[in-house]
Design a protein around this motif. Structure first.
Motif, PDB file in Angstrom:
ATOM      1  N   ILE A 130       0.866  -1.173   0.000  1.00 35.97           N
ATOM      2  CA  ILE A 130       0.000   0.000   0.000  1.00 35.97           C
ATOM      3  C   ILE A 130       0.907   1.229   0.000  1.00 35.97           C
ATOM      4  O   ILE A 130       1.788   1.368   0.867  1.00 35.97           O
ATOM      5  N   LEU A 142       1.419   5.684  -0.795  1.00 32.44           N
ATOM      6  CA  LEU A 142       0.845   7.026  -0.918  1.00 32.44           C
ATOM      7  C   LEU A 142       1.608   7.776  -2.000  1.00 32.44           C
ATOM      8  O   LEU A 142       2.834   7.869  -1.953  1.00 32.44           O
ATOM      9  N   TYR A 148       6.262   7.711  -4.865  1.00 34.47           N
ATOM     10  CA  TYR A 148       5.407   7.086  -3.873  1.00 34.47           C
ATOM     11  C   TYR A 148       6.173   6.854  -2.577  1.00 34.47           C
ATOM     12  O   TYR A 148       7.392   6.675  -2.578  1.00 34.47           O
ATOM     13  N   MET A 165      -7.205   1.574   6.707  1.00 30.10           N
ATOM     14  CA  MET A 165      -6.139   2.408   7.286  1.00 30.10           C
ATOM     15  C   MET A 165      -6.446   2.680   8.755  1.00 30.10           C
ATOM     16  O   MET A 165      -7.605   2.825   9.153  1.00 30.10           O
ATOM     17  N   ARG A 198      -7.829   9.143   5.854  1.00 27.76           N
ATOM     18  CA  ARG A 198      -7.001   9.895   4.915  1.00 27.76           C
ATOM     19  C   ARG A 198      -7.538  11.305   4.682  1.00 27.76           C
ATOM     20  O   ARG A 198      -8.718  11.594   4.916  1.00 27.76           O
ATOM     21  N   ASP A 244      -5.976  12.547  -1.157  1.00 30.01           N
ATOM     22  CA  ASP A 244      -4.831  11.626  -1.106  1.00 30.01           C
ATOM     23  C   ASP A 244      -5.000  10.558  -2.185  1.00 30.01           C
ATOM     24  O   ASP A 244      -6.098   9.999  -2.373  1.00 30.01           O
ATOM     25  N   ILE A 285      -4.056   6.891  -3.193  1.00 30.55           N
ATOM     26  CA  ILE A 285      -3.578   5.647  -2.595  1.00 30.55           C
ATOM     27  C   ILE A 285      -3.386   4.616  -3.709  1.00 30.55           C
ATOM     28  O   ILE A 285      -4.295   4.387  -4.526  1.00 30.55           O
TER      29      ILE A 285
END
Length: 455
Positions: free
Chosen positions: A39, A41, A48, A71, A75, A79, A81
């Protein structure tokens, strides 16, 4: 494709744009174990940051329809993801010789190989490719942002950046224009030679023409020398006017605190003023010279006591025991010493103030010692109190012993001068009969506190 664990065609990644506070997201492709999913961001285009597995809870391993993750922290809206299939390149089982054959294990391993094939194919699609039969290339690892690739043998290295290419195009265009301009300049040069001579003469006029003489008649334009002369005359007029105004002003016999003085401020570079009250307040301690004693009766209210901390004027109190935190002499004196007992107390300390011309010298703490100052041909010589050597003539009574009733004295000159030679009694007393005695010899006085300026 396994019937139990079907592996459909899939790129095995998804991007989600989170809403405010969103925690739950889908993993829409199958995976065999949690370690096979990452996972991330998105922090910038193509950049990332991977979340730690402790930042979320992943569910759905070995579920053909995929799974989901939640999560720990909701968030921020917007954002991005990225859910990325990233199967670990490792086997999940082993088959030993003559061991029991289990089709389920073989099926799982084949499913894993298929998952890895899909992820490799996905990543290969993102790679730069050459034609069939062509050799492979490598890319230099020292490329900076904004640099273009340039082929050099079997490698791609840093080439000119976009600004350099744009500049080169500009240079090419400029060169073409310069060629045209050169032809025009050659023609203009001949005419410029004549104009240059005229310009030189005009330039001299702009510099040195006399005051009030126009450079070009009727233009109202004048030379630099003209304006210099005007400015100098104005300056002299202002100075003369100011001097005359001061000299011609009405005299005032006594200052008051609200009166003002003008001065040039070295910080702002401008004319400023200060009231006499502020001037006196800021300068009164500067009148005390370095090494000079300042005495004040601090037992009275409203007296001026030197400042404890002033970067420009530093005083010490000539009293022992004030070098600790919050004390008047804190950070100013070291090696303080007090010996002896009253009246022969000796108290000294060493000055320790950077920038003081007296730094490192030992001084006496007059307040603690009770020592007074006395003019001397040998400054800084210390003396204890004493009485001048002298004698007293002791008279005897008519019976040849001390005491007896006081008698009227008679005067005799037998011993080189007038002397009392009779029966008298010598008594040291005061009016009222109280004798003034103590541990020291002193004169009538009032106590004050001594300070010294050291910087």
């Amino acid at each position: 494709m396994s019937i139990v664990f079907p592996i459909e065609e899939d790129d095995r990644y998804r991007r989600y744009t989170a809403s405010a506070g969103q925690k739950a997201f889908a993993v829409p492709f199958p995976f065999q174990q949690n370690e096979d999913v990452a996972i991330l961001l998105q922090t910038a285009p193509s950049e990332y940051t991977e979340f730690s597995p402790t930042a979320y809870v992943l569910a759905g391993a070995n579920d053909p329809s995929g799974g989901s993750f939640t999560m720990n922290v909701g968030r921020t809206a917007g954002d991005v993801i990225l859910v990325l299939g990233r199967a670990i390149l490792d086997r999940m089982s082993s088959i030993v010789t003559n061991g029991r054959f289990r089709s389920e294990l073989i099926d799982g391993e084949l499913d894993r190989i298929r998952i890895i094939q899909q992820e490799i194919a996905r990543d290969n699609e993102r790679a730069m490719k050459v034609d069939y039969g062509a050799p492979g290339y490598t890319i230099a690892n020292d490329l900076a942002d904004g640099e273009l690739l340039m082929k050099s043998g079997q490698r791609f290295v840093a080439g000119p950046d976009a600004s350099e290419i744009q500049n080169a195009q500009g240079y090419a265009q400029a060169a073409s224009l310069s060629e045209i301009a050169a032809g025009l300049s050659a023609n203009a040069a001949a005419g410029s030679a004549g104009a240059a001579a005229a310009s030189a003469t005009l330039a001299q006029k702009w510099a040195t023409n006399a005051e009030d003489a126009e450079v070009v008649p009727g233009s109202g334009l004048f030379s630099a020398y003209h304006w210099y002369s005007k400015t100098l005359a104005l300056y002299n007029s202002v100075v003369a006017g100011l001097a005359g105004a001061i000299h011609g002003a009405t005299a005032k016999t006594a200052f008051v605190a609200a009166d003002e003085l003008g001065f040039w401020d070295s910080v702002s570079g401008a004319l400023r003023k200060i009231t006499l009250a502020n001037f006196w307040a800021q300068s009164k301690w500067k009148s005390v010279k370095i090494g000079e004693y300042y005495f004040v009766n601090t037992g009275l209210v409203g007296v001026d006591i030197p400042p404890t901390s002033d970067p420009e004027v530093v005083f010490i109190e000539l009293t022992a025991g004030l070098t600790g935190a919050g004390g008047f002499n804190n950070g100013k004196l070291t090696t303080e010493s007090v010996t002896g007992s009253a009246p022969l107390v000796v108290a000294t300390a060493v000055i320790s103030v950077a920038g003081s011309p007296m730094n490192g010298q030992t001084i006496n703490l007059l307040n603690t010692e009770g020592r007074i100052l006395r003019p001397s041909a040998s400054p800084n010589t210390k003396q204890d109190d004493q009485l001048q050597e002298h004698g007293h003539r002791q008279m005897l009574s008519s019976a040849g012993s001390l005491g007896g009733a006081p008698q009227s004295p008679t005067v005799s000159t037998a011993n080189n001068g007038a002397q009392l030679d009779s029966n008298i009694t010598l008594v040291v007393t005061t009016t009222g009969g109280a004798v003034r005695t103590g541990t020291e010899t002193r004169m009538k006085n009032i106590g004050v506190k001594a300070y010294m300026r050291i910087k």
